[in-house]
Write an enzyme that holds these catalytic residues in place. Structure first.
Site, PDB file in Angstrom:
ATOM      1  CE  LYS A  35       3.821 -31.433  -5.780  1.00 43.85           C
ATOM      2  NZ  LYS A  35       3.762 -32.899  -5.932  1.00 43.85           N
ATOM      3  CE1 TYR A 252     -24.389 -12.113 -11.126  1.00 45.47           C
ATOM      4  CE2 TYR A 252     -22.439 -12.480  -9.774  1.00 45.47           C
ATOM      5  CZ  TYR A 252     -23.091 -11.786 -10.773  1.00 45.47           C
ATOM      6  OH  TYR A 252     -22.457 -10.777 -11.419  1.00 45.47           O
TER       7      TYR A 252
END
Ligand SMILES: *Cc1c(COP(=O)(O)O)cnc(C)c1O
Length: 359
Positions: A35, A252
C-alpha cells in the site's frame, strides 16, 4: 547537473526480506503489503522483487489495477476492501479479494450482482477498534457471506494493535481464536511485528509490510539484527561549506550556536524532499561513509551537518540520509517518528533510481 539528491530502490532487498518473512512463517502464504505506493518505494520499482511473494496486500484500487496491467497474475487482497458498490465490478473483473470489515460492505455485496464471485476476508475487531466486526457479530456475518453467490472463498482476518510489544498480540489473538473456534476457514492475522515477534501467531496467510522494505517494526530490535536489508537509500551531496566562529548560529531560528570553531556542510535535502522537519540537532547523517550529525533546523531544501572532524569532506561529498549504512529506523527515532512515515514521505520532487545489490 540536476540537484544532487537521489532515492535508490533495491528490489533484490525486497525479495530477500520476503524470504525472511517466509522463513518465519512456516506453511503460510506470504502476501507482500505494498500500500501507499509500496511504502514510498514505488510499485513499479519494487515490482521485480514481488516474485518472491505469494500474493499482494494493497489498499488502493487504482494501484491494484496497475499491478494487473504490469502483468501481475497472483492473488491481490484489498486490505480495506471496497468503498462503494460500483467498485465491485472491478473486483470481479480483476479477481481482487476484498476485506469485508463492516455492515455497509456486507450490504453492498448482498445488493450488487457481479459477473464472477470474489474471495473475501472477513475482518474481526479483536481490540484495535478501527475496522472489523465485533466478535459476537461474526457468526451472523459469515452466514450471510456463505449465502451469497458473489462470494467464493472466505478467510477470517484480524489486525494487531501492539504486536511490536512483548506479548502484545496475546489478548487479541486469544479473542480471535475464540471467534474462530470450530470454524473451517483459513485465517490471517500477522503483520511484520507479529511475524518477527517472539511468539508465533500462526495463520494461513501473513501480511508483512514494513519488514520487506528493510525497516524494523519494533524499536526493541534493529532491522539488521532481524536479518533485514534496506530496500531504499536516500542520498544527497554537500553543496556548500561554512566556517563558523564561536557564537555563530546556523539556520532558521538560530537554534544551533557554535561553542567552538566549526565547519558546517550544507546538504541538498530538506523537508520538501521528505526529510523530517522535526529531526533535531544530533540526528545521525553519513558523510563520505562517516557518521556525523545534523545541526540546526531542517529547512525546506537543505540541512546543515557538522563537518568539523572531517576536513576531507567538502562540496560534492556524498551524504547518506538513510539507507544501507544508516538505518532509517535510527533517523526516525531521532526525529520522534517511525520508519514507515519517513519512507512513505519521500517527496515527488526526489528523483528515483533502481539498482541491484552492487555498488
Ligand atoms: C499495512 C498493513 C499490514 C502491514 O503492516 P506492517 O506493520 O507494515 O507489517 C498488514 N495488514 C494490514 C491490514 C495492513 O493494513
Amino acid at each position: 547537473m540536476s540537484r544532487p539528491i537521489l532515492a535508490t530502490v533495491f528490489p533484490e532487498a525486497l525479495a530477500a526480506n520476503l524470504r525472511v518473512a517466509r522463513a518465519r512463517s512456516p506453511g503460510a502464504k506470504v502476501y507482500a503489503v505494498i500500500k501507499a505506493n509500496a511504502y514510498g518505494h514505488g510499485i513499479e520499482r519494487i515490482y521485480p522483487g514481488l516474485a518472491a511473494a505469494d500474493g499482494i496486500g494493497i489498499l488502493e484500487l487504482d494501484a491494484a489495477c496497475r499491478l494487473r496491467r504490469l502483468g501481475y497474475a497472483g492473488p491481490i487482497l484489498l486490505l480495506e476492501g471496497f468503498f462503494a458498490a460500483d467498485e465491485l465490478a472491478e473486483f470481479a473483473a480483476n479477481q481482487f479479494a476484498a476485506a469485508v470489515h463492516g455492515e455497509d460492505q456486507l450490504r453492498m455485496l448482498e445488493t450488487t450482482p457481479t459477473a464472477q464471485p470474489i474471495d473475501v476476508c472477513l475482518k474481526v475487531n479483536t481490540g484495535m477498534n478501527r475496522l472489523g466486526f465485533a466478535p459476537e457479530a461474526v457468526r451472523g456475518a459469515l452466514a450471510r457471506l456463505e449465502a451469497l453467490p458473489a462470494v467464493r472463498g472466505i478467510t477470517l482476518m484480524s489486525h494487531f494493535a501492539t504486536a511490536d510489544e512483548p506479548g502484545g498480540a496475546r489478548e487479541q489473538l486469544a479473542r480471535f481464536r475464540a471467534v474462530c473456534e470450530g470454524l473451517p476457514y483459513p485465517v490471517t492475522v500477522a503483520n511484520s511485528a507479529a511475524i518477527l515477534g517472539e511468539h508465533a501467531v500462526g495463520g494461513s496467510l501473513v501480511r508483512p509490510g514494513i519488514m520487506i522494505y528493510g525497516a524494523s517494526p519494533t524499536a526493541a530490535r534493529s532491522a539488521a539484527s532481524l536479518g533485514l536489508v534496506p530496500a531504499m537509500e536516500l542520498t544527497a551531496q554537500v553543496i556548500g561549506v561554512q566556517e563558523l566562529a564561536p557564537e555563530d548560529c546556523v539556520g532558521y531560528g538560530a537554534t544551533f550556536r557554535a561553542s567552538a570553531p566549526m565547519r558546517i556542510g550544507v546538504v541538498a535535502c530538506g523537508y520538501a524532499d521528505g526529510y523530517p522537519r522535526h529531526a533535531p540537532t544530533g540526528t545521525p547523517v553519513l558523510v563520505e561513509g562517516v557518521r556525523t550529525r545534523l545541526v540546526g533546523r531542517v529547512s525546506m531544501d537543505m540541512i546543515t551537518v557538522d563537518l568539523t572532524a572531517m576536513p576531507q569532506a567538502g562540496v560534492g561529498s556524498k551524504v547518506e540520509l538513510w539507507g544501507r549504512r544508516l538505518p532509517v529506523d535510527e533517523v526516525a527515532q531521532a526525529a520522534g517518528t517511525i520508519a514507515y512515515e519517513l519512507l512513505c514521505a519521500v517527496a515527488p520532487r526526489v528523483p528515483f533510481a533502481v539498482a541491484d545489490r552492487g555498488e
